[in-house]
Scaffold this motif. Structure first.
Motif, PDB file in Angstrom:
ATOM      1  N   VAL A   1       0.843  -1.201   0.000  1.00  5.90           N
ATOM      2  CA  VAL A   1       0.000   0.000   0.000  1.00  5.90           C
ATOM      3  C   VAL A   1       0.875   1.247   0.000  1.00  5.90           C
ATOM      4  CG1 VAL A   1      -1.722   1.322   1.280  1.00  5.90           C
ATOM      5  CG2 VAL A   1      -1.909  -1.163   1.175  1.00  5.90           C
ATOM      6  N   TYR A   2       1.889   1.270   0.864  1.00 11.55           N
ATOM      7  CA  TYR A   2       2.778   2.430   0.947  1.00 11.55           C
ATOM      8  C   TYR A   2       3.502   2.670  -0.373  1.00 11.55           C
ATOM      9  CZ  TYR A   2       2.385   3.783   5.836  1.00 11.55           C
ATOM     10  OH  TYR A   2       1.911   4.279   7.029  1.00 11.55           O
TER      11      TYR A   2
ATOM     12  N   VAL B   1       1.065   4.123  -3.183  1.00 10.78           N
ATOM     13  CA  VAL B   1       0.489   5.470  -3.045  1.00 10.78           C
ATOM     14  C   VAL B   1       1.528   6.535  -2.697  1.00 10.78           C
ATOM     15  CG1 VAL B   1      -1.663   4.415  -2.264  1.00 10.78           C
ATOM     16  CG2 VAL B   1      -0.044   5.258  -0.562  1.00 10.78           C
ATOM     17  N   ASP B   2       2.765   6.124  -2.436  1.00  7.57           N
ATOM     18  CA  ASP B   2       3.782   7.034  -1.892  1.00  7.57           C
ATOM     19  C   ASP B   2       4.010   8.280  -2.741  1.00  7.57           C
ATOM     20  OD1 ASP B   2       5.880   7.475   0.181  1.00  7.57           O
ATOM     21  OD2 ASP B   2       7.210   7.375  -1.562  1.00  7.57           O
TER      22      ASP B   2
ATOM     23  N   THR C   1      -5.443   5.478  -0.323  1.00  9.98           N
ATOM     24  CA  THR C   1      -4.889   4.590   0.699  1.00  9.98           C
ATOM     25  C   THR C   1      -5.987   3.783   1.363  1.00  9.98           C
ATOM     26  OG1 THR C   1      -3.060   6.108   1.142  1.00  9.98           O
ATOM     27  CG2 THR C   1      -3.562   4.487   2.843  1.00  9.98           C
TER      28      THR C   1
ATOM     29  N   TYR D   1      -6.561  -0.240   1.022  1.00  8.33           N
ATOM     30  CA  TYR D   1      -6.543  -1.024   2.257  1.00  8.33           C
ATOM     31  C   TYR D   1      -7.780  -1.912   2.351  1.00  8.33           C
ATOM     32  CZ  TYR D   1      -6.090  -1.999   7.302  1.00  8.33           C
ATOM     33  OH  TYR D   1      -5.981  -2.615   8.527  1.00  8.33           O
TER      34      TYR D   1
ATOM     35  N   ARG E   1      -4.939   3.612  10.144  1.00 10.58           N
ATOM     36  CA  ARG E   1      -4.754   4.889   9.443  1.00 10.58           C
ATOM     37  C   ARG E   1      -4.814   6.058  10.422  1.00 10.58           C
ATOM     38  NH1 ARG E   1      -2.379   7.386   5.288  1.00 10.58           N
ATOM     39  NH2 ARG E   1      -3.774   8.665   4.030  1.00 10.58           N
TER      40      ARG E   1
END
Length: 362
Positions: A292-293, A296-297, A308, A312, A333
């Protein structure tokens, strides 16, 4: 008429205009952040049975909640420790707690600006305000950013090489976004590395930008400005050379960065255990959170809000079973982003209060 060569930043009208432009920019960024946050909240809360969510949250272990909070604070503080470690090696003037405050300040401004572009400039501002040299502060922040991205890329590549099947299975339609995020992070690592290792190229780039601004009559011609650029590049070159001849320190920062990155991934596993869930192993949960990181980073949305949460919900649907999926999202989150944003605001407010009190005592 102002004297020829007078620095543009010394002119009162120019300074006033810059202040107004900066305030206007901050207000627009803040408004954009709030709009995105409102849309994100609407998306994740819409259609949810909040009574079920409340009951599920009551089953979360207080010990796990405390551990998750500690992990989130460590995640941000670790960057401050790295800044302090490198800055101290260059005879910087800021202590450990001051450097940790730079990290919280950076997290806040990164969180409210698209693609996290506001964090490092604000860190640099506060570092220079505290008497650290611009060139050395720039190299320290660039080194921390480079290693941060490098470690993320290494984790992403390892996942593709050794966990490709499960990664595609869990990510499904988000797999192309993951590949895009990984490619953008790799590109940024290459750019940062090139800038760090080619100070002469940096001077040329700054010089071209300066000439363009003069041509557009935003800046006035100034020999003094170019002298300052030369001094900056000389100091920058010296700081880079110091790091290249102290590879042990860079290696230590790499290890701490790996711990830092893993801490925010393990936070999701802590929440998983806090709900007393079973069936998924620690590495699966950590790798999914890492995916995920990575995905979307680099997205141009403040804090990667919205995407995010959606990602998730999709990939963790088979991990957080029963009624725990949405509560796990709210807690994970909420702690790893919104709680740290509030902490960043508190640090910024405390910093300004301290500076005002110090100025009043002089």
């Amino acid at each position: 008429m102002p004297a020829e060569g007078k620095r543009e930043e010394d002119m009162p009208d120019s300074g006033h205009k810059k202040d107004k432009a900066a305030v206007r920019k901050r207000l627009l960024e803040g408004a954009f952040f709030l709009v995105v946050m409102a849309l994100s909240f609407y998306t994740v809360f819409r259609g949810q049975d909040m009574e079920k969510v409340r009951r599920a949250l009551q089953n979360l272990s207080p010990l796990a909640l405390g551990a998750a909070l500690f992990t989130a604070v460590f995640f941000v503080s670790a960057e401050g420790i790295m800044i302090w470690y490198l800055l101290r090696s260059m005879n910087g003037k800021s202590g450990l707690f001051k450097c940790i405050s730079y990290s919280f300040i950076g997290f806040f401004y990164s969180g409210i600006t698209p693609s996290a572009t506001g964090g490092q400039p604000m860190q640099l501002y506060y570092m220079c305000k505290d008497g650290n040299r611009l060139s050395e502060s720039s190299v320290v922040l660039m080194t921390v950013a480079l290693i941060y991205k490098f470690v993320l890329v290494v984790i992403g590549v390892v996942m593709i090489l050794f966990w490709h099947g499960p990664l595609k299975k869990y990510l499904r339609g988000y797999f192309p976004l993951y590949l895009l995020g990984l490619a953008l992070n790799l590109l940024l690592v290459v750019i940062l590395l090139a800038v760090m290792l080619a100070p002469a190229g940096m001077r040329g780039m700054i010089s071209r930008v300066e000439k363009l601004l003069v041509k557009c009559r935003i800046f006035k011609p100034s020999e003094g400005r170019m002298e300052k650029i030369d001094q900056f590049v000389d100091g920058y070159r010296g700081a880079v050379q110091f790091l290249l001849t102290n590879k042990g320190k860079v290696f230590h920062v790499c290890l701490l960065t790996l711990m830092q990155r893993c801490s925010v991934f393990v936070l999701t596993w802590i929440i998983y255990c806090g709900f007393s869930l079973k069936g998924s192993d620690m590495m699966t949960v950590m790798f999914l959170q890492a995916s995920v990181y990575i995905a979307v980073d680099m997205l141009p949305v403040p804090g990667a809000q919205g995407i995010t949460e959606l990602m998730y919900r999709s990939i963790f649907a088979g991990i957080f079973t029963g009624a725990t999926l949405m509560p796990s999202l709210y807690v994970t989150r909420g702690i790893s982003f919104y709680f740290l944003l509030v902490a960043g605001v508190a640090v910024i407010a405390g910093n300004h209060f301290y500076r005002r009190r110090e100025a009043g005592a002089v």
